[in-house]
Design an enzyme around this catalytic site. Structure first.
Site, mmCIF file in Angstrom:
data_model
loop_
_atom_site.group_PDB
_atom_site.id
_atom_site.type_symbol
_atom_site.label_atom_id
_atom_site.label_comp_id
_atom_site.label_asym_id
_atom_site.label_seq_id
_atom_site.Cartn_x
_atom_site.Cartn_y
_atom_site.Cartn_z
ATOM 1 N N ARG A 37 0.681 -1.120 -0.004
ATOM 2 C CA ARG A 37 -0.025 0.048 0.073
ATOM 3 C C ARG A 37 0.719 1.308 0.045
ATOM 4 N NH1 ARG A 37 -5.302 -0.665 2.485
ATOM 5 N NH2 ARG A 37 -5.978 -2.648 1.154
ATOM 6 N N ARG A 41 -3.438 6.648 1.371
ATOM 7 C CA ARG A 41 -3.839 8.013 1.822
ATOM 8 C C ARG A 41 -2.867 8.725 2.795
ATOM 9 N NH1 ARG A 41 -9.252 5.082 3.838
ATOM 10 N NH2 ARG A 41 -7.634 3.352 4.038
ATOM 11 N N ARG A 50 -6.832 11.190 -5.685
ATOM 12 C CA ARG A 50 -7.883 10.508 -5.772
ATOM 13 C C ARG A 50 -9.284 11.480 -5.614
ATOM 14 N NH1 ARG A 50 -11.072 9.506 -1.320
ATOM 15 N NH2 ARG A 50 -11.747 7.484 -0.781
ATOM 16 N N ASP A 87 -7.117 -2.715 -7.060
ATOM 17 C CA ASP A 87 -7.494 -3.455 -5.825
ATOM 18 C C ASP A 87 -7.691 -4.918 -5.999
ATOM 19 O OD1 ASP A 87 -8.326 -2.319 -2.958
ATOM 20 O OD2 ASP A 87 -9.830 -4.194 -3.574
ATOM 21 N N TYR A 164 -14.490 -12.390 0.887
ATOM 22 C CA TYR A 164 -15.279 -10.928 0.483
ATOM 23 C C TYR A 164 -16.563 -11.427 -0.155
ATOM 24 C CZ TYR A 164 -11.217 -8.119 2.164
ATOM 25 O OH TYR A 164 -10.483 -7.445 3.071
HETATM 26 O O1 CP3 Z 1 -0.028 -1.733 -2.514
HETATM 27 C C1 CP3 Z 1 -0.471 -0.537 -3.223
HETATM 28 O O2 CP3 Z 1 -0.063 0.642 -3.238
HETATM 29 C C2 CP3 Z 1 -1.218 -1.083 -4.428
HETATM 30 C C3 CP3 Z 1 -2.689 -0.725 -4.317
HETATM 31 C C4 CP3 Z 1 -3.466 -1.821 -3.373
HETATM 32 C C5 CP3 Z 1 -4.649 -1.352 -2.785
HETATM 33 N N1 CP3 Z 1 -5.223 -2.419 -2.423
HETATM 34 C C6 CP3 Z 1 -4.984 -0.076 -2.852
HETATM 35 C C7 CP3 Z 1 -6.057 0.405 -1.989
HETATM 36 C C8 CP3 Z 1 -3.110 -3.240 -3.080
HETATM 37 C C9 CP3 Z 1 -2.110 -4.060 -3.417
HETATM 38 C C10 CP3 Z 1 -4.603 -3.544 -2.460
HETATM 39 C C11 CP3 Z 1 -4.738 -4.959 -2.081
HETATM 40 C C12 CP3 Z 1 -5.914 -5.218 -1.257
HETATM 41 N N2 CP3 Z 1 -7.317 -4.328 -1.083
HETATM 42 C C13 CP3 Z 1 -6.060 -6.183 -0.234
HETATM 43 C C14 CP3 Z 1 -4.922 -7.102 0.058
HETATM 44 C C15 CP3 Z 1 -3.948 -6.437 1.025
HETATM 45 C C16 CP3 Z 1 -4.233 -6.357 2.427
HETATM 46 O O3 CP3 Z 1 -4.228 -5.235 2.832
HETATM 47 O O4 CP3 Z 1 -4.635 -7.443 3.051
HETATM 48 C C17 CP3 Z 1 -7.301 -6.130 0.307
HETATM 49 C C18 CP3 Z 1 -7.627 -7.119 1.562
HETATM 50 C C19 CP3 Z 1 -8.012 -5.179 -0.233
HETATM 51 C C20 CP3 Z 1 -9.213 -4.977 -0.117
HETATM 52 C C21 CP3 Z 1 -9.590 -3.298 0.320
HETATM 53 N N3 CP3 Z 1 -9.299 -2.556 -0.593
HETATM 54 C C22 CP3 Z 1 -9.903 -3.079 1.512
HETATM 55 C C23 CP3 Z 1 -10.184 -3.943 2.902
HETATM 56 C C24 CP3 Z 1 -9.791 -1.467 1.781
HETATM 57 C C25 CP3 Z 1 -10.154 -0.642 2.711
HETATM 58 C C26 CP3 Z 1 -9.061 -0.604 3.658
HETATM 59 C C27 CP3 Z 1 -8.755 1.008 4.154
HETATM 60 O O5 CP3 Z 1 -7.716 1.123 4.366
HETATM 61 O O6 CP3 Z 1 -9.757 1.548 3.998
HETATM 62 C C28 CP3 Z 1 -9.585 -0.996 0.325
HETATM 63 C C29 CP3 Z 1 -9.249 0.097 -0.160
HETATM 64 C C30 CP3 Z 1 -7.917 0.449 -0.849
HETATM 65 N N4 CP3 Z 1 -7.212 -0.337 -1.526
HETATM 66 C C31 CP3 Z 1 -7.219 1.651 -0.470
HETATM 67 C C32 CP3 Z 1 -6.120 1.771 -1.037
HETATM 68 C C33 CP3 Z 1 -5.061 2.710 -1.596
HETATM 69 C C34 CP3 Z 1 -7.784 2.845 0.475
HETATM 70 C C35 CP3 Z 1 -9.105 3.423 -0.097
HETATM 71 C C36 CP3 Z 1 -8.848 5.128 -0.679
HETATM 72 O O7 CP3 Z 1 -8.293 5.499 -1.066
HETATM 73 O O8 CP3 Z 1 -10.091 5.459 -0.114
#
Ligand code: CP3
Length: 365
Positions: A37, A41, A50, A87, A164
């Site tokens: 990640r 944010r 964003r 994602d 999910y």
């Molecule tokens: O790593 C990176 O920079 C690449 C981008 C990336 C995102 N999600 C961007 C993201 C990657 C590799 C993921 C994978 C992902 N997504 C996983 C596996 C990794 C882990 O964390 O276990 C999972 C479970 C998800 C599902 C997901 N997406 C969730 C549970 C959430 C909400 C989490 C939160 O912090 O709010 C997301 C949203 C998400 N995916 C964000 C980002 C940058 C935050 C959303 C935003 O900008 O509003």
């Protein structure tokens, strides 16, 4: 041209190939570093892009903006690898589940998978078409990176995607419904896993064809499984994905990250992956003894460390590097967190981490 190659490979001359060298367990001058990640944010420039996109999904679906945020942490910190901005839930979205993000609550689907009819009713989809925006993002990012560092593509693991899909989004009860199915309707879980696995393979293959130079599989919820269930419901499907990709793309390394999988390192290594991602419950020195001659190891600083004082960050980075031990050919370490970076991380603390990795890993050489 090698015989037996099923797909063309992208011949590149990377400016910085430390990450790929460490994956191949070759000699390196220092430990490569990137963070899960890393585009997120905690970065003001990410939040600005964003906002420009409107919302998170619009950001994922715009190849130019996804490219912009992928490169932001590379430009700011000089990480040794970039990861595609997208994602893991784009795959269920492409199946028509209707992904959206509720502010402060995480991902939600309009439809959840609640019955055998729902599983049998899932449409047959053409990944290249439905997730064409991801392929385009990969191509755009590769052009923009211009071989500065390698690009990692990724997918959720079949088990984690199924969690999910059955929960209809994030879960407040550790995905209890699908875990209940494990014991009452395991046939349904296996049916859904089979379908999702085919898509995960196609999805990763598309990313590699478009230019991804490594693939990471996120089994974020593998650690929820009982010891007796991990093999059948997660490991077996991870193995299928790794085997299919290795057969089609023998030169593209794979990283398997099972959050909470520390007890099962040998079983995860047996999937045939190039590297194991490990969370912060694992001792890197012990992981190296257990699987380090088979796989490279990626991890594993607790993301909470980055919320602390810089002196503390330096000390914890040093401890992590020392726990892995001397860098020598035959073993490989890629420095990372043990899970995604917190949105509350001060950006300057990431600079401190990167500097500390460079300093301490060169010294321990
Ligand atoms: O790593 C990176 O920079 C690449 C981008 C990336 C995102 N999600 C961007 C993201 C990657 C590799 C993921 C994978 C992902 N997504 C996983 C596996 C990794 C882990 O964390 O276990 C999972 C479970 C998800 C599902 C997901 N997406 C969730 C549970 C959430 C909400 C989490 C939160 O912090 O709010 C997301 C949203 C998400 N995916 C964000 C980002 C940058 C935050 C959303 C935003 O900008 O509003």
């Amino acid at each position: 041209m090698l015989f037996g190659r099923k797909e063309p490979i992208h011949v590149t001359n990377l400016t910085n190939d430390l990450f790929l060298r460490a994956l191949r367990r070759e000699a390196v001058d220092r430990t490569p570093v990137w963070l899960m990640r890393q585009a997120g944010r905690y970065l003001p420039e990410y939040n600005a892009t964003r906002k420009k996109a409107g919302n998170f999904m619009a950001l994922c679906k715009s190849p130019d903006l996804a490219c912009e945020v992928t490169l932001q942490p590379i430009d700011r910190y000089g990480f040794d690898a970039a990861i595609l901005f997208s994602d893991i839930l784009t795959v269920p979205d492409a199946l028509g589940l209707g992904l959206h993000f509720v502010e402060g609550e995480g991902p939600r689907f309009k439809k959840a998978i609640g019955s055998e009819a729902d599983i049998r009713g899932l449409p047959a989809i053409d990944i290249e078409h439905e997730l064409g925006y991801v392929g385009e993002a990969v191509q755009t990012i590769r052009r923009a990176l211009n071989d500065r560092v390698p690009l990692i593509g990724f997918s959720g693991s079949p088990w984690t995607l199924v969690c999910y899909m059955v929960a209809g989004g994030s879960s407040s009860d550790d995905f209890l419904k699908v875990r209940q199915w494990l014991y009452s309707r395991h046939d349904l879980v296996l049916l859904l896993l089979e379908k999702v696995t085919d898509l995960v393979i196609q999805y990763c293959a598309m990313q590699i064809r478009k230019g991804a130079q490594a693939i990471m599989l996120f089994d974020s919820w593998g650690g929820l499984l009982a010891d007796a269930q991990f093999g059948r419901f997660s490991q077996a499907f991870l193995s299928k994905v790794v085997a299919a990709l290795t057969q089609q793309f023998p030169d593209t390394p794979s990283i398997v990250f099972v959050k909470g999988g520390g007890l099962w390192l040998e079983r995860i290594a047996a999937t045939g992956c190039t590297a194991l991602g490990v969370d912060w419950t694992v001792n890197l020195g012990q992981a190296r003894v257990r699987v380090g001659s088979q796989c490279a190891i990626q991890g594993n600083l607790d993301p909470a460390v980055l919320l602390g004082h810089p002196d503390h960050i330096r000390a914890e980075v040093a401890r992590t590097i020392q726990s892995f031990g001397l860098l020598e050919p035959g073993v490989g370490h890629i420095f990372n967190l043990g899970h995604g970076i917190s949105q509350f991380t001060p950006p300057e603390n990431v600079q401190c981490l990167v500097q500390a990795v460079r300093e301490f890993s060169s010294r321990s050489n």
